[in-house]
Write a protein that holds these residues in place. Structure first.
Motif, PDB file in Angstrom:
ATOM      1  N   ARG A  85       0.846  -1.178   0.000  1.00  0.00           N
ATOM      2  CA  ARG A  85       0.000   0.000   0.000  1.00  0.00           C
ATOM      3  C   ARG A  85       0.891   1.240   0.000  1.00  0.00           C
ATOM      4  N   LEU A  86       0.534   2.201  -0.854  1.00  0.00           N
ATOM      5  CA  LEU A  86       1.335   3.413  -1.027  1.00  0.00           C
ATOM      6  C   LEU A  86       0.448   4.649  -0.962  1.00  0.00           C
ATOM      7  N   ARG A  87       1.018   5.716  -0.443  1.00  0.00           N
ATOM      8  CA  ARG A  87       0.330   7.010  -0.413  1.00  0.00           C
ATOM      9  C   ARG A  87       1.375   8.094  -0.668  1.00  0.00           C
ATOM     10  N   VAL A  88       1.125   8.918  -1.663  1.00  0.00           N
ATOM     11  CA  VAL A  88       2.075   9.978  -2.026  1.00  0.00           C
ATOM     12  C   VAL A  88       2.079  11.062  -0.951  1.00  0.00           C
ATOM     13  N   ARG A  89       3.273  11.523  -0.623  1.00  0.00           N
ATOM     14  CA  ARG A  89       3.443  12.611   0.329  1.00  0.00           C
ATOM     15  C   ARG A  89       4.042  13.807  -0.390  1.00  0.00           C
ATOM     16  N   GLY A  90       3.698  14.988   0.092  1.00  0.00           N
ATOM     17  CA  GLY A  90       4.218  16.203  -0.502  1.00  0.00           C
ATOM     18  C   GLY A  90       5.474  16.733   0.151  1.00  0.00           C
ATOM     19  N   ASP A  91       5.923  16.099   1.248  1.00  0.00           N
ATOM     20  CA  ASP A  91       7.071  16.636   1.987  1.00  0.00           C
ATOM     21  C   ASP A  91       8.378  15.915   1.677  1.00  0.00           C
ATOM     22  N   GLY A  92       8.354  14.961   0.755  1.00  0.00           N
ATOM     23  CA  GLY A  92       9.569  14.263   0.373  1.00  0.00           C
ATOM     24  C   GLY A  92       9.996  13.139   1.289  1.00  0.00           C
ATOM     25  N   MET A 133      11.762  -2.145   0.727  1.00  0.00           N
ATOM     26  CA  MET A 133      10.764  -1.230   0.183  1.00  0.00           C
ATOM     27  C   MET A 133      11.189   0.212   0.391  1.00  0.00           C
ATOM     28  N   VAL A 134      11.669   0.520   1.577  1.00  0.00           N
ATOM     29  CA  VAL A 134      12.123   1.875   1.882  1.00  0.00           C
ATOM     30  C   VAL A 134      13.341   2.223   1.037  1.00  0.00           C
ATOM     31  N   ARG A 135      14.268   1.276   0.932  1.00  0.00           N
ATOM     32  CA  ARG A 135      15.460   1.510   0.116  1.00  0.00           C
ATOM     33  C   ARG A 135      15.086   1.724  -1.352  1.00  0.00           C
ATOM     34  N   ALA A 136      14.099   0.957  -1.836  1.00  0.00           N
ATOM     35  CA  ALA A 136      13.660   1.123  -3.225  1.00  0.00           C
ATOM     36  C   ALA A 136      13.085   2.508  -3.452  1.00  0.00           C
ATOM     37  N   ALA A 137      12.245   2.968  -2.543  1.00  0.00           N
ATOM     38  CA  ALA A 137      11.633   4.287  -2.692  1.00  0.00           C
ATOM     39  C   ALA A 137      12.689   5.388  -2.670  1.00  0.00           C
ATOM     40  N   ALA A 183       6.592   9.268   0.095  1.00  0.00           N
ATOM     41  CA  ALA A 183       5.585   8.209   0.112  1.00  0.00           C
ATOM     42  C   ALA A 183       5.459   7.597   1.490  1.00  0.00           C
ATOM     43  N   ASP A 184       4.229   7.257   1.842  1.00  0.00           N
ATOM     44  CA  ASP A 184       3.954   6.362   2.952  1.00  0.00           C
ATOM     45  C   ASP A 184       3.872   4.950   2.370  1.00  0.00           C
ATOM     46  N   ILE A 185       4.467   3.982   3.073  1.00  0.00           N
ATOM     47  CA  ILE A 185       4.543   2.611   2.578  1.00  0.00           C
ATOM     48  C   ILE A 185       4.072   1.658   3.657  1.00  0.00           C
ATOM     49  N   ALA A 186       3.223   0.724   3.274  1.00  0.00           N
ATOM     50  CA  ALA A 186       2.798  -0.351   4.169  1.00  0.00           C
ATOM     51  C   ALA A 186       2.667  -1.616   3.337  1.00  0.00           C
ATOM     52  N   ALA A 245      10.288  -4.320  -5.888  1.00  0.00           N
ATOM     53  CA  ALA A 245       9.958  -4.071  -7.291  1.00  0.00           C
ATOM     54  C   ALA A 245       8.615  -3.374  -7.425  1.00  0.00           C
ATOM     55  N   THR A 246       7.645  -3.778  -6.609  1.00  0.00           N
ATOM     56  CA  THR A 246       6.331  -3.142  -6.652  1.00  0.00           C
ATOM     57  C   THR A 246       6.428  -1.676  -6.243  1.00  0.00           C
ATOM     58  N   VAL A 247       7.230  -1.374  -5.237  1.00  0.00           N
ATOM     59  CA  VAL A 247       7.424   0.025  -4.832  1.00  0.00           C
ATOM     60  C   VAL A 247       8.038   0.822  -5.979  1.00  0.00           C
ATOM     61  N   LEU A 248       9.059   0.272  -6.633  1.00  0.00           N
ATOM     62  CA  LEU A 248       9.690   0.973  -7.751  1.00  0.00           C
ATOM     63  C   LEU A 248       8.683   1.271  -8.860  1.00  0.00           C
ATOM     64  N   CYS A 249       7.947   0.238  -9.268  1.00  0.00           N
ATOM     65  CA  CYS A 249       7.036   0.389 -10.414  1.00  0.00           C
ATOM     66  C   CYS A 249       5.837   1.271 -10.079  1.00  0.00           C
ATOM     67  N   ALA A 250       5.264   1.067  -8.891  1.00  0.00           N
ATOM     68  CA  ALA A 250       4.071   1.828  -8.539  1.00  0.00           C
ATOM     69  C   ALA A 250       4.393   3.291  -8.254  1.00  0.00           C
ATOM     70  N   LEU A 251       5.521   3.562  -7.578  1.00  0.00           N
ATOM     71  CA  LEU A 251       5.884   4.958  -7.324  1.00  0.00           C
ATOM     72  C   LEU A 251       6.319   5.656  -8.608  1.00  0.00           C
ATOM     73  N   ASP A 252       6.924   4.929  -9.540  1.00  0.00           N
ATOM     74  CA  ASP A 252       7.212   5.510 -10.849  1.00  0.00           C
ATOM     75  C   ASP A 252       5.929   6.028 -11.485  1.00  0.00           C
ATOM     76  N   ARG A 253       4.856   5.278 -11.292  1.00  0.00           N
ATOM     77  CA  ARG A 253       3.543   5.684 -11.824  1.00  0.00           C
ATOM     78  C   ARG A 253       2.949   6.814 -10.989  1.00  0.00           C
TER      79      ARG A 253
END
Length: 292
Positions: A48-55, A74-78, A91-94, A113-121
């Motif tokens: 589960r991902l949620r975009v954050r505006g504070d980086g 996951m954190v390292r990927a982001a 991003a918030d990651i769970a 890999a999911t974090v990389l691909c989904a956050l790219d989107r």
């Protein structure tokens, strides 16, 4: 001040099997040359991902007990993606974990890999599959196959991939619950490191089913040997990857279900279907379903 700028979205992180795994030599840099076939499964974790505006990159929950946030793949990927793209978003990651740690089913690599691909989107980067797979390789040898999202023949350290279309199959999976550090297995004196190279034709003919780590783990870990003994009642058990996870292949769901029912209740076992295309790819092709 509220930093999140979107709701949560959910993304699949499928497990994998290594249908065989050979070590054919050792490279000058100390890494081993491998051959394997990665089979993606229709079962796995949910990220589960949620975009954050504070980086900031923030992990929610204890995704893998005993793994610090800074070490979480996951954190390292982001953070790697963020740095590579010079992205100001965070991003918030769970994760909802189903794939057992240390089983060789690729849980940590698939989550990354999911974090990389989904956050790219979600971050609107559109870096492309090749760039994301290159970043994934910096995180681990198994990450690129999950980024590319196709079952594949693999060589090198696992990064040279050739997509394969495999026959439909169902699998009885078993988790003996043993975790052995991969480095310790590669250092084992009884590990076979010079197997003759196989070909895709050998694999297709069914003459290549071995895993170099299977005899090592069966000799060292009674729980792995016990799982093999139990699975041998329903078919030919095999080891996946460098973990303790085991599996038996069946041509259809009915035969797999019947076999699962014959296993002792003390063995943690379940079913999954093989797929050639990752469910993550299908999710990325659809509009993201965002929760409040």
């Amino acid at each position: 001040m509220e930093y999140p700028v979107s709701g949560w979205s959910q993304w699949p992180a499928p497990a994998k099997l290594n249908l065989f795994l050979r070590i054919t030599g050792r490279r000058a840099d100390g890494y081993h040359e491998l051959q394997t076939v990665f089979r993606l499964l229709d079962w796995g974790d949910s990220v589960r991902l949620r975009v954050r505006g504070d980086g900031r990159i923030v992990r929610h929950g204890d995704s893998v007990p005993g793994v610090a946030e800074v070490d979480d793949l996951m954190v390292r990927a982001a953070k790697l993606l963020q740095s590579h793209a010079n992205c100001a978003l965070g991003a918030d990651i769970a994760v909802e974990k189903r794939i057992p740690a240390g089983g060789g089913f690729g849980g940590g690599s698939s989550d990354a890999a999911t974090v990389l691909c989904a956050l790219d989107r979600l971050w609107g980067l559109d870096l492309g599959e090749d760039a994301l797979a290159g970043l994934g390789l910096r995180l681990g040898a198994d990450v690129p196959v999950f980024v590319r999202g196709r079952s594949a023949w693999a060589e090198g350290v696992g990064e040279r991939l050739r997509p394969l279309q495999l026959p439909p199959a169902w699998y009885v999976l078993a988790d003996p619950g043993v975790q052995v550090p991969t480095a310790a297995l590669f250092a084992a004196p009884d590990l076979t490191r010079n197997s003759p190279p196989a070909t895709i034709a050998d694999f297709a003919a069914g003459t290549v089913l071995d895993n170099a780590f299977e005899p090592v783990l069966r000799r060292r870990e009674p729980a792995v040997q016990a799982a093999f003994d139990a699975l041998a009642r329903i078919g030919r058990p095999r080891l996946t990857g460098t973990g303790s996870g085991c599996f038996v292949e069946f041509p259809d769901r009915g035969s797999a279900e019947a076999a699962l029912a014959r296993l002792p209740r003390g063995l943690r076992a379940w079913l999954a279907a093989g797929v050639d295309q990752s469910p993550l790819g299908a999710a990325l092709a659809r509009p993201a379903a965002v929760e409040p």
